[in-house]
Scaffold this motif. Structure first.
Motif, PDB file in Angstrom:
ATOM      1  N   ILE A 228       0.837  -1.210   0.000  1.00  0.00           N
ATOM      2  CA  ILE A 228       0.000   0.000   0.000  1.00  0.00           C
ATOM      3  C   ILE A 228       0.869   1.257   0.000  1.00  0.00           C
ATOM      4  O   ILE A 228       0.568   2.222  -0.691  1.00  0.00           O
TER       5      ILE A 228
ATOM      6  N   SER B 229      -7.530   8.990  -5.785  1.00  0.00           N
ATOM      7  CA  SER B 229      -8.210   8.044  -4.908  1.00  0.00           C
ATOM      8  C   SER B 229      -7.478   6.697  -4.955  1.00  0.00           C
ATOM      9  O   SER B 229      -7.104   6.232  -6.024  1.00  0.00           O
ATOM     10  N   GLY B 230      -7.243   6.115  -3.790  1.00  0.00           N
ATOM     11  CA  GLY B 230      -6.568   4.816  -3.727  1.00  0.00           C
ATOM     12  C   GLY B 230      -5.059   4.920  -3.785  1.00  0.00           C
ATOM     13  O   GLY B 230      -4.363   3.900  -3.857  1.00  0.00           O
ATOM     14  N   SER B 231      -4.515   6.141  -3.737  1.00  0.00           N
ATOM     15  CA  SER B 231      -3.061   6.288  -3.866  1.00  0.00           C
ATOM     16  C   SER B 231      -2.339   5.971  -2.549  1.00  0.00           C
ATOM     17  O   SER B 231      -1.127   5.786  -2.545  1.00  0.00           O
ATOM     18  N   GLY B 232      -3.086   5.930  -1.433  1.00  0.00           N
ATOM     19  CA  GLY B 232      -2.456   5.585  -0.157  1.00  0.00           C
ATOM     20  C   GLY B 232      -2.395   6.742   0.829  1.00  0.00           C
ATOM     21  O   GLY B 232      -1.709   6.654   1.847  1.00  0.00           O
TER      22      GLY B 232
ATOM     23  N   SER C 232      -3.874  -3.419  11.078  1.00  0.00           N
ATOM     24  CA  SER C 232      -3.439  -4.685  10.496  1.00  0.00           C
ATOM     25  C   SER C 232      -2.323  -4.402   9.496  1.00  0.00           C
ATOM     26  O   SER C 232      -2.043  -3.250   9.170  1.00  0.00           O
TER      27      SER C 232
ATOM     28  N   GLU D  34      -8.787  14.726   5.481  1.00  0.00           N
ATOM     29  CA  GLU D  34      -9.706  15.503   4.633  1.00  0.00           C
ATOM     30  C   GLU D  34     -10.595  16.467   5.428  1.00  0.00           C
ATOM     31  O   GLU D  34     -11.818  16.317   5.455  1.00  0.00           O
TER      32      GLU D  34
HETATM   33  N1  LIG Z   1      -6.332  -3.034   5.288  1.00  0.00           N
HETATM   34  C1  LIG Z   1      -6.347  -3.055   3.952  1.00  0.00           C
HETATM   35  N2  LIG Z   1      -6.530  -4.206   3.281  1.00  0.00           N
HETATM   36  C2  LIG Z   1      -6.533  -4.238   1.939  1.00  0.00           C
HETATM   37  N3  LIG Z   1      -6.368  -3.159   1.154  1.00  0.00           N
HETATM   38  C3  LIG Z   1      -6.199  -1.979   1.750  1.00  0.00           C
HETATM   39  C4  LIG Z   1      -6.183  -1.848   3.186  1.00  0.00           C
HETATM   40  N4  LIG Z   1      -5.986  -0.547   3.492  1.00  0.00           N
HETATM   41  C5  LIG Z   1      -5.899   0.114   2.322  1.00  0.00           C
HETATM   42  N5  LIG Z   1      -6.017  -0.741   1.282  1.00  0.00           N
HETATM   43  C6  LIG Z   1      -5.928  -0.410  -0.148  1.00  0.00           C
HETATM   44  O1  LIG Z   1      -4.809   0.442  -0.289  1.00  0.00           O
HETATM   45  C7  LIG Z   1      -5.058   1.434  -1.241  1.00  0.00           C
HETATM   46  C8  LIG Z   1      -4.859   2.818  -0.639  1.00  0.00           C
HETATM   47  O2  LIG Z   1      -5.923   3.056   0.268  1.00  0.00           O
HETATM   48  P1  LIG Z   1      -6.129   4.466   0.971  1.00  0.00           P
HETATM   49  O3  LIG Z   1      -7.408   4.424   1.701  1.00  0.00           O
HETATM   50  O4  LIG Z   1      -4.921   4.783   1.749  1.00  0.00           O
HETATM   51  O5  LIG Z   1      -6.239   5.418  -0.299  1.00  0.00           O
HETATM   52  P2  LIG Z   1      -6.599   6.957  -0.378  1.00  0.00           P
HETATM   53  O6  LIG Z   1      -5.567   7.590  -1.234  1.00  0.00           O
HETATM   54  O7  LIG Z   1      -6.789   7.535   0.968  1.00  0.00           O
HETATM   55  O8  LIG Z   1      -7.976   6.889  -1.170  1.00  0.00           O
HETATM   56  P3  LIG Z   1      -9.268   7.845  -1.090  1.00  0.00           P
HETATM   57  O9  LIG Z   1      -8.829   9.193  -1.551  1.00  0.00           O
HETATM   58  O10 LIG Z   1     -10.199   7.204  -2.044  1.00  0.00           O
HETATM   59  O11 LIG Z   1      -9.734   7.834   0.332  1.00  0.00           O
HETATM   60  C9  LIG Z   1      -6.460   1.193  -1.771  1.00  0.00           C
HETATM   61  O12 LIG Z   1      -6.348   0.448  -2.947  1.00  0.00           O
HETATM   62  C10 LIG Z   1      -7.097   0.377  -0.673  1.00  0.00           C
HETATM   63  O13 LIG Z   1      -8.083  -0.463  -1.203  1.00  0.00           O
END
Ligand SMILES: Nc1ncnc2c1ncn2[C@@H]1O[C@H](COP(=O)(O)OP(=O)(O)OP(=O)(O)O)[C@@H](O)[C@H]1O
Length: 663
Positions: A65, A85-88, A102, A214
């Motif tokens: 991640i 979105s989904g970048s972490g 976890s 956010e």
């Molecule tokens: N505990 C986990 N188990 C499996 N996948 C995870 C877990 N935590 C995060 N992910 C995955 O890691 C990636 C990053 O998630 P994260 O929520 O940090 O993204 P984000 O940039 O905050 O996205 P958004 O802007 O949509 O909130 C995503 O693909 C998410 O599905």
């Protein structure tokens, strides 16, 4: 609002200079990787449907991640974590604020050069989540005061008022300070005010690090800008402020000092906001004039632009657009690691701020007994302000008792057979009316309050025990008063036997059963994570004891394999109490019809006292189970990912810097 200088003093106007203040804290991290194992993922390689459906072989896949990220969050600066979105972004914020429950974390984190981990950062930072769950019956001023009260031991009323006023003024909440928070039913403060209140709650107590997820989501442009200006102001007092932000306007973008740009879990830029456009222009991405740099980054840099799409076609790239984009991001991440800016960041990480931290850097909570007192006060206010719920409970007791009183009015003056039938029927109905509605109403009120508990527990306001017992203690009077009202009205209308002792026994049984149902409702609300699941299951849990109450099915006539259920039915014991109380020795027209009918009910060998004991035992068992359920829920809500004890974390953070930084 903002003072031009970026002094690092961590003092707000009015702070006493003699008081121990948290020291500015610099967070550095190097080659940090966060991965999770996804279990039971169906293999994409399995071509056959049967293989996909029936394969017993569980597959585990490692999902990275956050991929080898390195950076530094500096005191006195406001940093934005941005990315698609989904970048972490959230994962990065959670990891650095001790909220990862976890997965596997590799790499290094330091706080002022002292070795830290996710869990230790959780102890020295404040976190403002996206969902501003707050108790709807409190005012803005009260929630801020509460946040301070829970965290500052021995605070004087003057100091409390000073800190609250300061937070209110800083966050421009003066106009709404006495407005209720509100909820979907009772309109309270606006979304922007809510967000600012949740920031005020966290900034009103000393801390050197503030994380926000956010904070501008759902806010209009003006309010978003106001919130970010406030964060900038807070950072200028020396706090390290890090916020995830979603596509800001150019004005808001410019308020940030540093930008972390993430994509596919990799950093593609980490540095001063004003240098970002220049950095990407050197890589061949030119930000057009009058374009918001944040928009430019999202559309041109982190996504495929027109030229790149053309290039993809020219190359006859066999994969998808998403695959091509991943190649681009990998390339950008590599360029970042080879950049001059990365070298500067790395140097910062390798030569950190080494100032010692002090005790006040750690988030603190008042003693459990003080937490209990504060929670009792708050819960009592909540009950009295939640007039609708309180009224509904009182009206429910009065209405049911009146209905019963009318339906079974003066049953003692009816023909002999009717007297017995009406007595038994009304006693059963009375018992059920004190059992079923109570559990269901407690489930919904306690269940919805669980999310306020979760937020406050995670933010370290209080522990499970003071919360649980304050709730029980404050709710108890209502659970006692309602059955008393019920008995006082129905008992004499129905014409039960007139002695005062019999009335007391009858009322005591109703109270004890109502308390048992109350604790069962609490247990259901803590045991089931999802309120709707609890609401679906609870009626089943309530109906079984009702069937085996001894009134609907004769206790002597149930099959052995199922008949034992009567002994775990609190309704049965309560029904035995009230029936024995009314029927034993009841002589009508010279015949002892009471004893004859009591015998026919086959209620079992236990007398009134023993049955009181059994109902009390159920009350205790459900209360303990409810507490254990809440403990389990709070353990699940504890997100700190640390293998070390708090004592050990403190010793490390208050000790000398990591050996590698010793000159
Ligand atoms: N505990 C986990 N188990 C499996 N996948 C995870 C877990 N935590 C995060 N992910 C995955 O890691 C990636 C990053 O998630 P994260 O929520 O940090 O993204 P984000 O940039 O905050 O996205 P958004 O802007 O949509 O909130 C995503 O693909 C998410 O599905």
């Amino acid at each position: 609002m903002e003072s031009a200088d970026t002094r690092i003093s961590l003092e707000l106007p009015g702070d006493s200079p003699t008081k121990l203040k948290p020291r500015p804290a610099q967070i550095n991290f190097k080659d940090l990787e966060y991965s999770v194992t996804i279990k039971n993922a169906i293999s994409q390689d399995s071509k056959k449907l049967s293989e996909k459906l029936f394969s017993k072989k569980a597959e585990s896949k490692k999902k990275v991640i956050l991929d080898q990220i390195t950076g530094s969050f500096t005191p006195g600066r406001l940093t934005a974590i941005m990315g698609p979105s989904g970048s972490g972004k959230t994962s990065m914020l959670n990891l650095l604020s001790g909220r990862i429950s976890s997965g596997k974390v590799e790499g290094n984190i330091w706080l002022n050069g002292r070795k830290a981990d996710s869990g230790s950062l959780g102890l020295v930072s404040r976190f403002i989540s996206q969902d501003d769950v707050m108790l709807s019956t409190m005012t803005v001023r009260e929630v801020i005061e509460m946040a301070i009260n829970f965290r500052v031991d021995g605070i004087t009323p003057e100091e409390l008022s000073r800190r609250t006023n300061e937070a209110i003024t800083t966050l421009e909440l003066d106009k709404c300070q006495n407005t209720l928070i509100g909820d979907t039913i009772t309109k309270g403060i606006s979304g922007g005010e809510r967000k600012r209140t949740s920031i005020a709650m966290e900034m009103a107590t000393d801390s050197s690090i503030l994380f926000l997820d956010e904070p501008t989501s759902g806010l209009d442009m003006y309010t978003s800008s106001l919130v970010v200006k406030l964060l900038r102001y807070i950072s200028r007092s020396g706090q390290t402020v890090v916020s995830v932000i979603h596509q800001p306007s150019s004005d808001i973008f410019k308020l940030f000092d540093d930008i972390v740009l993430l994509s596919e879990g990799k950093i593609v830029y980490f540095g001063p906001q004003e240098e970002l456009v220049d950095y990407f222009s050197k890589l061949g991405f030119t930000c057009p004039n009058f374009t918001n740099p944040a928009d430019f980054v999202f559309t041109d840099v982190l996504n495929l632009n027109e030229a790149e799409l053309e290039q993809m076609n020219l190359e006859k790239f066999s994969g998808s657009k998403a695959d091509y984009r991943v190649l681009k991001i990998n390339d950008l991440a590599e360029k970042w690691i080879n950049s001059e800016q990365y070298r500067i960041i790395k140097e910062k990480v390798e030569n950190p701020l080494l100032d010692p931290l002090n005790e006040s850097n750690f988030t603190s909570t008042v003693s459990p007994s003080r937490q209990f007192v504060l929670l009792c006060r708050r819960a009592a206010k909540d009950i009295f302000r939640n007039k609708l719920v309180l009224r509904a409970r009182l009206i429910q007791s009065i209405a049911i008792s009146l209905v019963m009183g009318i339906v079974f009015y003066k049953s003692n003056n009816k023909p002999v057979n009717t007297i017995i039938q009406n007595f038994e029927g009304s006693l059963f109905f009375g018992i059920v009316s004190q059992f079923i509605p109570v559990a269901i109403s407690v489930l919904s009120t306690f269940g919805s309050g669980k999310f306020v508990f979760q937020r406050e527990y995670q933010n370290g306001y209080y522990k499970t025990k003071p919360y649980f017992f304050s709730k029980i203690l404050v709710e108890l009077p209502v659970q006692v008063i309602c059955p008393i009202i019920f008995s006082a009205i129905s008992y004499f209308m129905i014409g039960y036997r007139g002695s005062f002792t019999k009335f007391v026994i009858h009322t005591a049984a109703m109270i004890l059963l109502s308390l048992t149902s109350f604790s069962l409702g609490i247990f259901a609300s803590t045991f089931f994570d999802d309120l709707s699941v609890a609401l679906a299951i609870l009626p089943l849990i309530l109906i079984i004891p009702m069937i085996f109450s001894g009134f609907l099915v004769n206790s002597g006539d149930t099959m052995d394999w199922i008949g034992w259920l009567q002994w775990i039915s609190p309704i049965k014991y309560a029904f035995t109490i009230v029936s024995t109380n009314q029927l034993r020795g009841y002589v009508i027209n010279g015949q002892n019809l009471g004893d004859t009918n009591l015998k026919a009910l086959n209620l079992g060998p236990f007398g009134i006292l023993a049955c009181f004991g059994f109902v009390a035992l159920f009350f205790i068992i459900f209360t303990i189970s409810g507490y254990l359920g809440l403990e389990r829920f709070s353990r699940k809500s504890t997100l700190q990912h640390s293998s070390q004890s708090t004592k050990k974390i403190k010793a490390v953070l208050l000790g000398p810097p990591d050996d590698i930084f010793k000159k």
